[in-house]
Design a protein around this motif. Structure first.
Motif, PDB file in Angstrom:
ATOM      1  N   ALA A 386      46.335 -22.863 106.168  1.00 22.20           N
ATOM      2  CA  ALA A 386      46.117 -24.243 106.594  1.00 22.20           C
ATOM      3  C   ALA A 386      44.605 -24.522 106.659  1.00 22.20           C
ATOM      4  O   ALA A 386      43.830 -23.614 106.952  1.00 22.20           O
ATOM      5  CB  ALA A 386      46.759 -24.466 107.968  1.00 22.20           C
ATOM      6  N   PRO A 387      44.187 -25.739 106.393  1.00 18.92           N
ATOM      7  CA  PRO A 387      44.961 -26.957 106.130  1.00 18.92           C
ATOM      8  C   PRO A 387      45.263 -27.192 104.651  1.00 18.92           C
ATOM      9  O   PRO A 387      45.474 -28.319 104.242  1.00 18.92           O
ATOM     10  CB  PRO A 387      44.068 -28.054 106.686  1.00 18.92           C
ATOM     11  N   TRP A 388      45.255 -26.120 103.847  1.00 17.36           N
ATOM     12  CA  TRP A 388      45.689 -26.194 102.459  1.00 17.36           C
ATOM     13  C   TRP A 388      44.859 -27.175 101.621  1.00 17.36           C
ATOM     14  O   TRP A 388      45.394 -28.067 100.955  1.00 17.36           O
ATOM     15  CB  TRP A 388      47.183 -26.512 102.381  1.00 17.36           C
ATOM     16  N   THR A 389      43.552 -26.964 101.701  1.00 17.71           N
ATOM     17  CA  THR A 389      42.643 -27.757 100.887  1.00 17.71           C
ATOM     18  C   THR A 389      41.420 -26.928 100.562  1.00 17.71           C
ATOM     19  O   THR A 389      40.942 -26.192 101.439  1.00 17.71           O
ATOM     20  CB  THR A 389      42.242 -29.056 101.609  1.00 17.71           C
ATOM     21  N   PRO A 390      40.930 -26.946  99.323  1.00 19.33           N
ATOM     22  CA  PRO A 390      41.514 -27.647  98.174  1.00 19.33           C
ATOM     23  C   PRO A 390      42.641 -26.835  97.555  1.00 19.33           C
ATOM     24  O   PRO A 390      42.683 -25.623  97.691  1.00 19.33           O
ATOM     25  CB  PRO A 390      40.337 -27.728  97.203  1.00 19.33           C
ATOM     26  N   VAL A 391      43.555 -27.530  96.880  1.00 19.56           N
ATOM     27  CA  VAL A 391      44.573 -26.850  96.080  1.00 19.56           C
ATOM     28  C   VAL A 391      43.991 -26.686  94.678  1.00 19.56           C
ATOM     29  O   VAL A 391      43.681 -27.681  94.018  1.00 19.56           O
ATOM     30  CB  VAL A 391      45.881 -27.661  96.030  1.00 19.56           C
ATOM     31  N   ILE A 392      43.814 -25.431  94.264  1.00 17.88           N
ATOM     32  CA  ILE A 392      43.163 -25.178  92.985  1.00 17.88           C
ATOM     33  C   ILE A 392      44.173 -24.638  91.973  1.00 17.88           C
ATOM     34  O   ILE A 392      45.354 -24.482  92.296  1.00 17.88           O
ATOM     35  CB  ILE A 392      41.978 -24.211  93.150  1.00 17.88           C
ATOM     36  N   GLU A 393      43.711 -24.352  90.779  1.00 12.21           N
ATOM     37  CA  GLU A 393      44.568 -23.856  89.708  1.00 12.21           C
ATOM     38  C   GLU A 393      44.082 -22.482  89.256  1.00 12.21           C
ATOM     39  O   GLU A 393      42.899 -22.160  89.392  1.00 12.21           O
ATOM     40  CB  GLU A 393      44.542 -24.824  88.512  1.00 12.21           C
ATOM     41  N   PRO A 394      44.972 -21.658  88.705  1.00 15.56           N
ATOM     42  CA  PRO A 394      44.540 -20.353  88.193  1.00 15.56           C
ATOM     43  C   PRO A 394      43.536 -20.527  87.052  1.00 15.56           C
ATOM     44  O   PRO A 394      43.633 -21.453  86.246  1.00 15.56           O
ATOM     45  CB  PRO A 394      45.843 -19.716  87.691  1.00 15.56           C
ATOM     46  N   LEU A 395      42.553 -19.626  87.021  1.00 16.34           N
ATOM     47  CA  LEU A 395      41.554 -19.605  85.956  1.00 16.34           C
ATOM     48  C   LEU A 395      41.917 -18.544  84.928  1.00 16.34           C
ATOM     49  O   LEU A 395      42.629 -17.582  85.242  1.00 16.34           O
ATOM     50  CB  LEU A 395      40.175 -19.266  86.541  1.00 16.34           C
ATOM     51  N   ARG A 427      51.613 -31.326 104.846  1.00 14.63           N
ATOM     52  CA  ARG A 427      52.962 -31.062 104.335  1.00 14.63           C
ATOM     53  C   ARG A 427      53.007 -31.246 102.815  1.00 14.63           C
ATOM     54  O   ARG A 427      53.752 -30.553 102.120  1.00 14.63           O
ATOM     55  CB  ARG A 427      53.972 -31.990 105.018  1.00 14.63           C
ATOM     56  N   GLN A 428      52.215 -32.186 102.300  1.00 14.89           N
ATOM     57  CA  GLN A 428      52.192 -32.405 100.858  1.00 14.89           C
ATOM     58  C   GLN A 428      51.418 -31.303 100.132  1.00 14.89           C
ATOM     59  O   GLN A 428      51.746 -30.947  98.999  1.00 14.89           O
ATOM     60  CB  GLN A 428      51.555 -33.777 100.552  1.00 14.89           C
ATOM     61  N   ARG A 429      50.401 -30.748 100.763  1.00 17.94           N
ATOM     62  CA  ARG A 429      49.564 -29.730 100.105  1.00 17.94           C
ATOM     63  C   ARG A 429      50.105 -28.318 100.262  1.00 17.94           C
ATOM     64  O   ARG A 429      49.744 -27.418  99.496  1.00 17.94           O
ATOM     65  CB  ARG A 429      48.137 -29.781 100.657  1.00 17.94           C
ATOM     66  N   TYR A 430      50.944 -28.098 101.260  1.00 20.42           N
ATOM     67  CA  TYR A 430      51.408 -26.744 101.581  1.00 20.42           C
ATOM     68  C   TYR A 430      52.141 -26.091 100.405  1.00 20.42           C
ATOM     69  O   TYR A 430      51.840 -24.959 100.007  1.00 20.42           O
ATOM     70  CB  TYR A 430      52.306 -26.817 102.818  1.00 20.42           C
ATOM     71  N   GLY A 431      53.099 -26.801  99.817  1.00 18.54           N
ATOM     72  CA  GLY A 431      53.872 -26.239  98.712  1.00 18.54           C
ATOM     73  C   GLY A 431      53.020 -25.903  97.504  1.00 18.54           C
ATOM     74  O   GLY A 431      53.070 -24.779  96.985  1.00 18.54           O
ATOM     75  N   PRO A 432      52.190 -26.853  96.997  1.00 17.21           N
ATOM     76  CA  PRO A 432      51.324 -26.528  95.865  1.00 17.21           C
ATOM     77  C   PRO A 432      50.349 -25.387  96.158  1.00 17.21           C
ATOM     78  O   PRO A 432      50.036 -24.593  95.268  1.00 17.21           O
ATOM     79  CB  PRO A 432      50.572 -27.842  95.608  1.00 17.21           C
TER      80      PRO A 432
END
Length: 527
Positions: A386-395, A427-432
């Motif tokens: 938490a607070p699950w920010t930023p949601v990043i992507e695999p490199l 709640r919106q960021r947790y899953g991603p």
């Protein structure tokens, strides 16, 4: 009489307010019988004026303690899903203040702490002054009335009929009684646990550890995924991205020739204190409090670290969230500890998380390449914190370097202090966020887990109840992955199922049982 009625009103409102978090608005009493009894007793007290004043201020301090206990109950219920424990939780105050400072900043934290202290002093001092200066009734009829009030209210408190009456309550007495009972029970439980630590009934209790010959010569990775609980697989809106990722993982593993089985474990903690989950798995004991954790560290009890070292493994801890001295790591006896400084991460700090999971896996890959002997590695992965920010992507793995590859997200999580109070956004960021953590773990497995390695990927605890909604249970998923199907097959005989989706309708195994299970499967049943 005005002062008497004013005192009754303020004491009653304060005590009723302490009942609100426990009973809710619809069931909240409107008369605190224990407050009425207190006021009647002090009004009739026949002692010297100074003695009466002392008792009044003591009563005000006691009411302030009740308020403090209510605040403690509310905070621990929101974060941990349980009530405040006066035997265990005061030791957590320095950690709580440190988290407050790290998440809200020093200035804001100091203001909040100051407001809380001044508020408690105002409640205790203000009510204490009113109670200390209550006028003693002069007329016999008034004194007789107060005696009747005292007898009736004392009878209601002692005999307990208020439990079955919604408009009457004893919130102060009830809270104090609950806290004392909880503290006494905890003391007895800790005493029993301390005795358990000194017993030596099985080979696993031996201080030198017990080898795991079935895993000798194989790399074993124990990776804890932060806040990865079963609620993430079951509740909207986070279940959709998490389950999609798990299904993709299963397909990817199958194409890569990897075997995977999944199950459920019960964590000793909820919403935080990940070290209790780590300690329970490592020790084979139920470590559900800081006190038990400290007792474990002070004992000669062996852990999985000792077991694997006796099996010929180099033991490694990958701890990106640890940036200070870590005496517990030295006590547990890891050969090498890669904490925040030793991970040598030179990329941007991604908000609270600071070091992304993929970089930790990247460093583990480099470390394994540098060791000829097999490795037992414990990882505490924090991208899904938490607070699950930023949601990043695999490199791409060859783009990571020393962390410079993550520069595209520089400052993306710098607003994490503002995110903590936004439950809807979390709640919106947790899953991603969890989907990212699982994705990079799966990529590591596909490239680096082979027939000579075993990956145990598990959650440390459920996310905080305040974010999840209604209080969840403490179950977390666990996945075991290997390129050797014979390593995974024994798990299928002990409640695990093939694939990445654990069954929901079978009993979950305690985290404290995992060490014993590994010995049953690979150590000749050391228990």
């Amino acid at each position: 009489m005005r002062r008497w009625w004013l005192t009754l009103l303020l004491v009653n409102v304060t005590l009723i307010a302490t009942a609100l978090p426990r009973t809710g608005v619809t069931a909240m009493p409107w008369l605190a019988v224990d407050g009425l009894m207190l006021i009647a007793a002090l009004s009739l007290w026949p002692g010297h004026r100074h003695a009466r004043r002392g008792l009044g201020y003591a009563a005000g301090a006691l009411i302030a303690i009740v308020v403090l206990g209510t605040v403690g109950n509310t905070v621990t219920q929101e974060i941990r899903g349980r009530l405040f424990n006066p035997y265990l939780d005061p030791a957590q105050l320095p950690i709580f203040l440190e988290l407050l400072r790290d998440n809200l900043g020093l200035a804001t934290s100091l203001v909040l702490v100051a407001v809380a202290i001044v508020g408690l002093l105002a409640i205790g001092g203000g009510l204490g002054h009113l109670l200390a200066t209550l006028p003693r009734p002069r007329r016999p009829s008034a004194r007789l009335t107060l005696v009747g009030v005292l007898v009736v209210s004392a009878g209601l408190v002692l005999l307990g009929p208020t439990r079955h009456t919604t408009w009457l309550g004893t919130p102060g007495v009830g809270l104090l009684a609950d806290q004392v009972t909880r503290a006494y029970a905890t003391h007895a439980a800790v005493r029993d646990f301390d005795a358990q630590l000194t017993r030596s009934e099985t080979p696993l209790d031996a201080p030198e550890g017990h080898p795991l010959p079935g895993l000798a010569g194989r790399d074993v990775i124990l990776a804890f995924v932060e806040s990865y609980g079963m609620a993430a697989l079951e509740r909207a809106p986070f279940a959709a991205p998490v389950n999609q990722r798990l299904d993709t993982m299963a397909e990817t593993f199958e194409r890569a020739g990897l075997s995977v089985a999944s199950g459920r474990l019960v964590s000793p903690t909820l919403g935080g204190q990940s070290r209790l989950a780590h300690a329970s798995v490592l020790s084979g004991l139920w470590i559900d409090s800081t006190l038990r954790y400290d007792l474990l560290l002070e004992s000669p009890r062996a852990t999985l670290v000792d077991d694997f070292e006796r099996s010929g493994h180099t033991s490694v801890a990958m701890m990106p969230a640890i940036y200070r001295d870590w005496p517990a790591g030295r006590r547990l006896g890891y050969d090498t500890i890669h904490d925040d400084p030793r991970l040598d991460y030179r990329g941007p700090r991604l908000g609270w998380v600071t070091i992304p999971d993929q970089f930790v896996w990247h460093r583990l890959r480099q470390l394994r390449d540098a060791h000829a002997e097999p490795v037992f590695a414990e990882l505490a992965l924090i991208s899904s914190h938490a607070p699950w920010t930023p949601v990043i992507e695999p490199l791409p793995w060859d783009a990571i370097g020393d962390g410079e590859g993550f520069s595209r997200w520089e400052d993306a999580g710098s607003d994490f202090l503002e995110k903590w109070g936004d439950n809807a956004g979390m709640r919106q960021r947790y899953g991603p966020s969890l989907a990212y953590s699982l994705a990079v773990a799966a990529e590591y497995a596909v490239h680096d887990v082979d027939a000579d390695s075993l990956l145990i990927l598990l959650g440390d605890h459920q996310a905080a109840p305040g974010m999840l909604g209604f209080t969840p249970d403490r179950e977390v998923p666990v996945h075991v992955v290997s390129g050797d199907p014979d390593l995974i097959a024994p798990f299928l005989e002990h409640g695990f199922v093939r694939g990445t989706q654990p069954l929901r309708d079978t009993p979950a195994r305690s985290m404290a049982d995992l060490r014993d299970l590994l010995h049953r499967l690979y150590g000749g049943d050391a228990s």
